[in-house]
Design an enzyme around this catalytic site. Structure first.
Site, short mmCIF file in Angstrom:
data_model
loop_
_atom_site.label_atom_id
_atom_site.label_comp_id
_atom_site.label_asym_id
_atom_site.label_seq_id
_atom_site.Cartn_x
_atom_site.Cartn_y
_atom_site.Cartn_z
N ARG A 1 55.16 24.17 -34.87
CA ARG A 1 54.27 23.94 -33.72
C ARG A 1 53.48 22.65 -33.94
O ARG A 1 53.53 22.06 -35.01
CB ARG A 1 53.34 25.14 -33.55
CG ARG A 1 52.71 25.54 -34.89
CD ARG A 1 51.36 26.10 -34.81
NE ARG A 1 50.39 25.16 -34.29
CZ ARG A 1 49.83 24.17 -35.02
NH1 ARG A 1 50.15 23.97 -36.29
NH2 ARG A 1 48.95 23.37 -34.47
N ASP B 1 48.45 17.52 -26.67
CA ASP B 1 49.88 17.82 -26.50
C ASP B 1 50.52 16.88 -25.50
O ASP B 1 51.75 16.66 -25.53
CB ASP B 1 50.06 19.27 -26.05
CG ASP B 1 49.87 20.17 -27.27
OD1 ASP B 1 48.72 20.43 -27.64
OD2 ASP B 1 50.89 20.54 -27.88
N ASN C 1 45.48 19.91 -24.08
CA ASN C 1 45.40 20.35 -25.48
C ASN C 1 45.12 21.85 -25.49
O ASN C 1 44.93 22.47 -24.43
CB ASN C 1 44.31 19.56 -26.23
CG ASN C 1 44.39 19.77 -27.73
OD1 ASN C 1 45.48 19.69 -28.32
ND2 ASN C 1 43.28 20.08 -28.37
N LYS C 2 45.12 22.43 -26.67
CA LYS C 2 44.98 23.88 -26.85
C LYS C 2 43.83 24.44 -26.00
O LYS C 2 42.76 23.85 -25.95
CB LYS C 2 44.76 24.16 -28.33
CG LYS C 2 44.57 25.61 -28.71
CD LYS C 2 45.70 26.50 -28.27
CE LYS C 2 47.05 26.06 -28.79
NZ LYS C 2 48.17 26.80 -28.16
O1 MRU Z 1 50.34 25.86 -29.52
P1 MRU Z 1 50.26 24.85 -30.62
O2 MRU Z 1 49.77 25.41 -31.90
O3 MRU Z 1 51.55 24.07 -30.76
O4 MRU Z 1 49.17 23.82 -30.11
C1 MRU Z 1 48.87 22.69 -30.87
C2 MRU Z 1 47.75 21.91 -30.32
O5 MRU Z 1 47.21 22.21 -29.29
C3 MRU Z 1 47.37 20.68 -31.05
O6 MRU Z 1 46.02 20.39 -30.83
C4 MRU Z 1 48.20 19.51 -30.50
O7 MRU Z 1 49.57 19.79 -30.58
C5 MRU Z 1 47.92 18.29 -31.22
S1 MRU Z 1 48.69 18.38 -32.81
C6 MRU Z 1 48.43 17.02 -33.52
#
Ligand code: MRU
Length: 336
Positions: free
Chosen positions: A47, A238, A248-249
């Site tokens: 991920r 993302d 982002n998350k």
């Molecule tokens: O669902 P995930 O764990 O893949 O989400 C990751 C994130 O939201 C990170 O903040 C994003 O990918 C940036 S990683 C450098």
């Protein structure tokens, strides 16, 4: 922890650290088929936007090898490549690197493999440049920090370190560079419900690096920021749309609102490969919806439905700076 621990290409298959069981178990997944790869991506065993790009590219090499073994025609291979690109919709790196690797298919398996390995190497190198640039910019923007001792405290979200990116990471890379410069006081880490990437992965990485940190409930973050507990909020992304809106998350948007209210910088650290000129604004970014049980289990009554959006959109107007390996964008659109 180095690149090889997180993601390795060995004898035509992928070895990846299983991020669903960290930090309590260190387990390596041996991924030899496209089905196994899709499972690893959708369960979040692998991920984080840049890592998804690297594993997606290696996935194309894997698909070519599986196709050779099983006698797939080109249409079947294309369908498998599309499945990899579509496995998660929000992180633009996955689709981008899968399509770039797939463009090499006519040149043969070795060419695909070489291109995919270059993605992983480049992600590592880019993260170091981005981290240093971000740390330098933050030190200037925050001056001596809220205590005036030249040490900054940083609030962060999700996991953006080596596990998500290879190399140093994005937001966590900036934090690591501050630490190396002797300019970090401590980090406040959101737990990052529902899958707890902050609690499980970021706390683990920070512990390994010997960086002082405190874990906070997601719901506590805006109040902690309002109390002056951080000099800046630094997160990853993302996908960044052409107008600078940031996916982002889930939980990132509330941090941006709190940072604006508190008058501290809200900084997005992301490689150029996460900037998506083809997506005009946040409204056009597909937001992944994940299974109900990630939110409902173990606490909610049976049958409760969830609203499990994996990401949110932070409007450009709330973003103080977007730091990439090449530039710091403080004004205007991000598309070149
Ligand atoms: O669902 P995930 O764990 O893949 O989400 C990751 C994130 O939201 C990170 O903040 C994003 O990918 C940036 S990683 C450098």
């Amino acid at each position: 922890m180095d690149t090889l621990d997180v993601l390795t290409w060995r004898d035509g298959h992928i070895e990846a650290l299983d991020q669903t069981v960290l930090p309590h178990q260190v387990r390596v997944l041996h991924i030899t088929t496209v089905d196994q790869l899709i499972e690893a991506i959708t369960t979040l065993a692998v991920r984080g936007a840049p890592l998804l790009g690297a594993v997606g590219a290696l996935g194309v090499a894997l698909a070519v090898g599986q196709g050779d073994r099983e006698g797939w025609d080109r249409a079947r291979l294309d369908a498998e490549v599309k499945r990899i690109a579509d496995a998660r919709p929000t992180a633009v790196n996955l689709r981008r690197e899968v399509l770039a690797a797939a463009a090499r298919i006519p040149r043969g398996r070795a060419a695909v493999e070489a291109a995919a390995l270059a993605v992983a190497r480049f992600a590592d190198e880019v993260s170091q440049r981005l981290s240093r640039r971000g740390a330098g910019w933050l030190r200037q923007a925050c001056g001596g920090g809220r205590l005036g001792d030249g040490k900054l405290s940083v609030h962060t979200h999700c996991n953006t370190g080596a596990l998500a990116c290879l190399g140093w990471g994005t937001a966590l890379g900036v934090i690591r560079a501050l630490h190396c410069d002797g300019a970090l006081s401590h980090v406040i880490v959101d737990e990052t419900r529902p899958l707890l990437q902050g609690a499980r992965l970021t706390c683990w990485e920070l512990g390994q690096l010997g960086i002082e940190h405190r874990l906070a409930c997601d719901g506590a973050a805006p109040f902690l920021i309002s109390q002056g507990m951080a000099d800046a909020v630094v997160v990853g992304a993302d996908r960044v749309a052409a107008n600078g809106d940031v996916a982002n998350k889930i939980g990132t948007y509330s941090l941006a609102l709190a940072a604006r209210e508190a008058g501290i910088p809200f900084v997005v650290a992301a490689p150029e490969s996460t900037l998506d000129a083809a997506t005009p604004s946040g409204a056009a970014i597909p937001i992944e919806q994940r299974p109900d049980d990630e939110v409902t289990v173990p606490a909610a009554p049976a049958g409760t439905r969830a609203l499990n959006l994996a990401f949110d959109i932070t409007p450009r107007a709330l973003v103080t700076a977007i730091v990439t390996e090449e530039r710091v964008i403080t004004d205007g659109p991000v598309a070149r």
